[in-house]
Design a protein around this motif. Structure first.
Motif, PDB file in Angstrom:
ATOM      1  N   LEU A  20     -19.385  45.170  22.604  1.00  0.00           N
ATOM      2  CA  LEU A  20     -20.032  46.207  21.822  1.00  0.00           C
ATOM      3  C   LEU A  20     -19.722  47.479  22.145  1.00  0.00           C
ATOM      4  O   LEU A  20     -19.146  48.355  21.319  1.00  0.00           O
ATOM      5  CB  LEU A  20     -21.810  46.225  21.700  1.00  0.00           C
ATOM      6  CG  LEU A  20     -22.421  44.867  21.295  1.00  0.00           C
ATOM      7  CD1 LEU A  20     -23.941  45.374  21.365  1.00  0.00           C
ATOM      8  CD2 LEU A  20     -22.036  44.405  19.806  1.00  0.00           C
ATOM      9  N   ARG A  21     -19.667  47.887  23.358  1.00  0.00           N
ATOM     10  CA  ARG A  21     -19.233  49.224  23.843  1.00  0.00           C
ATOM     11  C   ARG A  21     -17.619  49.341  23.767  1.00  0.00           C
ATOM     12  O   ARG A  21     -17.030  50.517  23.229  1.00  0.00           O
ATOM     13  CB  ARG A  21     -19.427  49.355  25.269  1.00  0.00           C
ATOM     14  CG  ARG A  21     -20.987  49.416  25.211  1.00  0.00           C
ATOM     15  CD  ARG A  21     -21.642  49.759  26.500  1.00  0.00           C
ATOM     16  NE  ARG A  21     -23.150  49.698  26.397  1.00  0.00           N
ATOM     17  CZ  ARG A  21     -24.008  49.022  27.149  1.00  0.00           C
ATOM     18  NH1 ARG A  21     -23.780  48.453  28.386  1.00  0.00           N
ATOM     19  NH2 ARG A  21     -25.343  49.190  27.123  1.00  0.00           N
ATOM     20  N   GLU A  22     -16.703  48.272  24.209  1.00  0.00           N
ATOM     21  CA  GLU A  22     -15.410  48.317  24.154  1.00  0.00           C
ATOM     22  C   GLU A  22     -14.956  48.507  22.663  1.00  0.00           C
ATOM     23  O   GLU A  22     -13.781  49.268  22.427  1.00  0.00           O
ATOM     24  CB  GLU A  22     -14.588  47.265  24.656  1.00  0.00           C
ATOM     25  CG  GLU A  22     -14.876  47.085  26.352  1.00  0.00           C
ATOM     26  CD  GLU A  22     -14.153  45.930  26.915  1.00  0.00           C
ATOM     27  OE1 GLU A  22     -13.714  45.148  26.130  1.00  0.00           O
ATOM     28  OE2 GLU A  22     -14.332  45.761  28.323  1.00  0.00           O
ATOM     29  N   SER A  23     -15.676  48.217  21.784  1.00  0.00           N
ATOM     30  CA  SER A  23     -15.201  47.904  20.279  1.00  0.00           C
ATOM     31  C   SER A  23     -15.650  49.215  19.702  1.00  0.00           C
ATOM     32  O   SER A  23     -15.340  49.498  18.414  1.00  0.00           O
ATOM     33  CB  SER A  23     -15.663  46.858  19.658  1.00  0.00           C
ATOM     34  OG  SER A  23     -17.027  46.639  19.283  1.00  0.00           O
ATOM     35  N   MET A  68     -15.133  35.726  19.784  1.00  0.00           N
ATOM     36  CA  MET A  68     -14.313  36.635  18.992  1.00  0.00           C
ATOM     37  C   MET A  68     -13.852  37.487  19.802  1.00  0.00           C
ATOM     38  O   MET A  68     -12.688  37.809  19.469  1.00  0.00           O
ATOM     39  CB  MET A  68     -15.145  36.987  17.722  1.00  0.00           C
ATOM     40  CG  MET A  68     -15.312  35.771  16.574  1.00  0.00           C
ATOM     41  SD  MET A  68     -15.887  36.551  15.020  1.00  0.00           S
ATOM     42  CE  MET A  68     -17.570  36.919  15.517  1.00  0.00           C
ATOM     43  N   TRP A  69     -14.360  38.112  20.608  1.00  0.00           N
ATOM     44  CA  TRP A  69     -13.733  39.508  21.216  1.00  0.00           C
ATOM     45  C   TRP A  69     -12.826  38.876  22.256  1.00  0.00           C
ATOM     46  O   TRP A  69     -11.587  39.595  22.306  1.00  0.00           O
ATOM     47  CB  TRP A  69     -14.925  40.061  21.964  1.00  0.00           C
ATOM     48  CG  TRP A  69     -14.501  41.423  22.556  1.00  0.00           C
ATOM     49  CD1 TRP A  69     -14.364  41.738  23.737  1.00  0.00           C
ATOM     50  CD2 TRP A  69     -14.006  42.657  21.803  1.00  0.00           C
ATOM     51  NE1 TRP A  69     -13.789  43.223  23.918  1.00  0.00           N
ATOM     52  CE2 TRP A  69     -13.683  43.624  22.514  1.00  0.00           C
ATOM     53  CE3 TRP A  69     -14.069  42.735  20.547  1.00  0.00           C
ATOM     54  CZ2 TRP A  69     -13.261  44.947  22.361  1.00  0.00           C
ATOM     55  CZ3 TRP A  69     -13.406  44.038  19.969  1.00  0.00           C
ATOM     56  CH2 TRP A  69     -13.378  45.111  21.043  1.00  0.00           C
ATOM     57  N   LYS A  70     -12.711  37.710  22.695  1.00  0.00           N
ATOM     58  CA  LYS A  70     -11.967  37.013  23.587  1.00  0.00           C
ATOM     59  C   LYS A  70     -10.573  36.787  22.711  1.00  0.00           C
ATOM     60  O   LYS A  70      -9.750  36.750  23.156  1.00  0.00           O
ATOM     61  CB  LYS A  70     -12.580  35.779  24.132  1.00  0.00           C
ATOM     62  CG  LYS A  70     -11.840  35.109  25.091  1.00  0.00           C
ATOM     63  CD  LYS A  70     -12.592  34.005  25.859  1.00  0.00           C
ATOM     64  CE  LYS A  70     -11.803  33.310  26.915  1.00  0.00           C
ATOM     65  NZ  LYS A  70     -10.980  32.166  26.300  1.00  0.00           N
ATOM     66  N   ALA A  71     -11.043  36.039  21.548  1.00  0.00           N
ATOM     67  CA  ALA A  71      -9.858  35.709  20.749  1.00  0.00           C
ATOM     68  C   ALA A  71      -8.885  36.864  20.211  1.00  0.00           C
ATOM     69  O   ALA A  71      -7.744  36.733  20.220  1.00  0.00           O
ATOM     70  CB  ALA A  71     -10.511  34.819  19.351  1.00  0.00           C
ATOM     71  N   PHE A  72      -9.641  37.949  19.983  1.00  0.00           N
ATOM     72  CA  PHE A  72      -8.727  38.988  19.582  1.00  0.00           C
ATOM     73  C   PHE A  72      -7.783  39.310  20.646  1.00  0.00           C
ATOM     74  O   PHE A  72      -6.566  39.860  20.365  1.00  0.00           O
ATOM     75  CB  PHE A  72      -9.727  40.191  19.282  1.00  0.00           C
ATOM     76  CG  PHE A  72     -10.714  39.921  18.128  1.00  0.00           C
ATOM     77  CD1 PHE A  72     -10.297  38.929  16.954  1.00  0.00           C
ATOM     78  CD2 PHE A  72     -11.749  40.925  18.021  1.00  0.00           C
ATOM     79  CE1 PHE A  72     -11.020  38.871  15.837  1.00  0.00           C
ATOM     80  CE2 PHE A  72     -12.543  40.442  16.966  1.00  0.00           C
ATOM     81  CZ  PHE A  72     -12.271  39.516  15.883  1.00  0.00           C
TER      82      PHE A  72
END
Ligand SMILES: *Cc1c(COP(=O)(O)O)cnc(C)c1O
Length: 388
Positions: free
Chosen positions: A316-319, A246-250
């Protein structure tokens, strides 16, 4: 058409050609990630074109790795409901609480997304036999798509795995080997077959495409929320494929011009019986130490060592997200509360999302008015033994 361009190591950035079979990075042993020619995709692939497409994950085919339509296997996976809770929301006194209901996927869990993509791509690359060490849902999903593609499939499971998981693989045509040992022992025995018979290993993140299947959850959440992402996403984490995906998709969607730079805070939830990511997050390390004596009723969370640990921790950290652990008792309470209020028979992993939410709300880490999505990653139907 697909804008898939090449593979790149998620750690050392080594580049790999797309039309060959790869497992991990041959330089550093870390997972490979698919990259796309987003500049071209940006001018040709508009989100408005999604409106009339089929209600499966293949609606995002331009940003998926399968090149030729005839290799796109489908059992109706993806485009699952995003439910705005009513009774649950009233029960806990919080307004904007959503459940992404992944239990309705083929083989009853979101593993269908990842294995649909991994097996479709393996099919396209000419693979004839696939293999997986698994303690649960991944094996069933692999068996289903392998049979659909006419491939042989081999499953290696600890012999104490609940019967429904074993029965499912057998019914779906896999050759099941039960092993008197842990999942790590299954991994070793599976590896022998991979080396000896040239079977393709589709374990979590050991091939690059399961993550591509799982990333479609990110596309769906955006589409279903009218291209405005929620404030918080709570994700029961084992190997972390969905969270990383999901992080990649965003990121891809922002480059496509579909969403702005606002991101949800990503939350990992694990069981106190196996919480390597929570420990690593709290200790602020880049990688996670393997968890000894992993034990939890939530089979999907019993992953003592994740190959993509650094990618989970990075997201987790980047978000500005966090990691939470809940006891097995708490996660079962969560599952029962969702069942009683919303009529969804969730897996224990899904229950964990709600118990994590409650903790974060108590700490005021989540505040009134925020939009929160809980992932129910599978249905409760394969865990009947927990409700005796
Ligand atoms: C595999 C699984 C998980 C964990 O998913 P990852 O993407 O590996 O973190 C959670 N819930 C269920 C029901 C699963 O089968």
């Amino acid at each position: 058409m697909s804008y898939f361009s090449h593979l790149e190591c998620g750690y050392c950035d080594e580049i790999y050609e797309k039309n060959k079979i790869w497992n991990l990075c041959t330089k550093c042993g870390k997972p490979l990630l698919a990259h796309y020619d987003i500049d071209s995709a940006k001018s040709d692939f508009e989100k408005e074109s999604l409106k009339d497409r089929e209600e499966t994950l293949w609606r995002y085919k331009e940003m998926l790795p399968v090149q030729d339509e005839k290799f796109r296997l489908s059992l109706g996976e993806g485009f699952t409901p995003l439910i705005k809770t009513e009774r649950l929301s009233k029960n806990i006194g919080f307004e904007n609480l959503f459940i992404k209901e992944e239990g309705v996927n083929p083989t009853n869990s979101f593993k269908a997304r990842g294995l649909c993509m991994a097996i479709s791509r393996a099919y396209e690359l000419g693979v004839k036999e696939v293999s997986i060490p698994s303690a649960g849902n991944a094996a069933g999903a692999m068996s289903a798509y392998a049979s659909l593609a006419g491939m042989k499939s081999f499953v290696f499971m600890p012999k104490d795995v609940p019967q429904p998981f074993i029965s499912e693989c057998k019914a779906l045509g896999a050759e099941v080997t039960l092993i008197d040992g842990l999942i790590t022992d299954c991994g070793k025995i599976a590896k022998e077959g991979v080396e000896k018979f040239g079977r393709f290993d589709v374990s979590t993140l050991k091939e690059p495409y399961r993550i591509e299947g799982k990333k479609t959850m990110g596309y769906e959440v955006a589409e279903q929320m009218n291209w405005e992402l929620p404030d918080v996403i709570i994700y029961p984490t084992g190997g972390g494929t969905g969270l990383i995906g999901m992080w990649k998709a965003f990121d891809e969607m922002e480059k496509l011009g579909w969403i702005n730079s606002k991101r949800p805070r990503m939350v990992t939830v694990q069981s106190t019986g196996c919480a390597p990511m929570v420990r690593a997050f709290n200790e602020n390390t880049e990688f996670a130490e393997p968890w000894q004596n992993a034990k939890t009723v939530a089979d999907g969370l019993r992953v003592p060592a994740a190959v993509g640990d650094f990618l989970i921790l990075r997201a987790l950290r980047e978000s500005n997200g966090t990691a939470v652990q809940v006891t097995d008792e708490e996660l079962m309470e969560g599952a029962n509360l969702i069942g009683r209020t919303e009529g969804i028979f969730v897996s224990p992993e899904g229950g964990a999302s709600l118990s994590a939410f409650k903790k974060l709300r108590e700490q005021n880490w989540i505040i009134e008015g925020e939009k929160v999505i809980l992932f129910n990653t599978g249905s409760g139907h394969k865990y009947m033994h927990l409700w005796k």
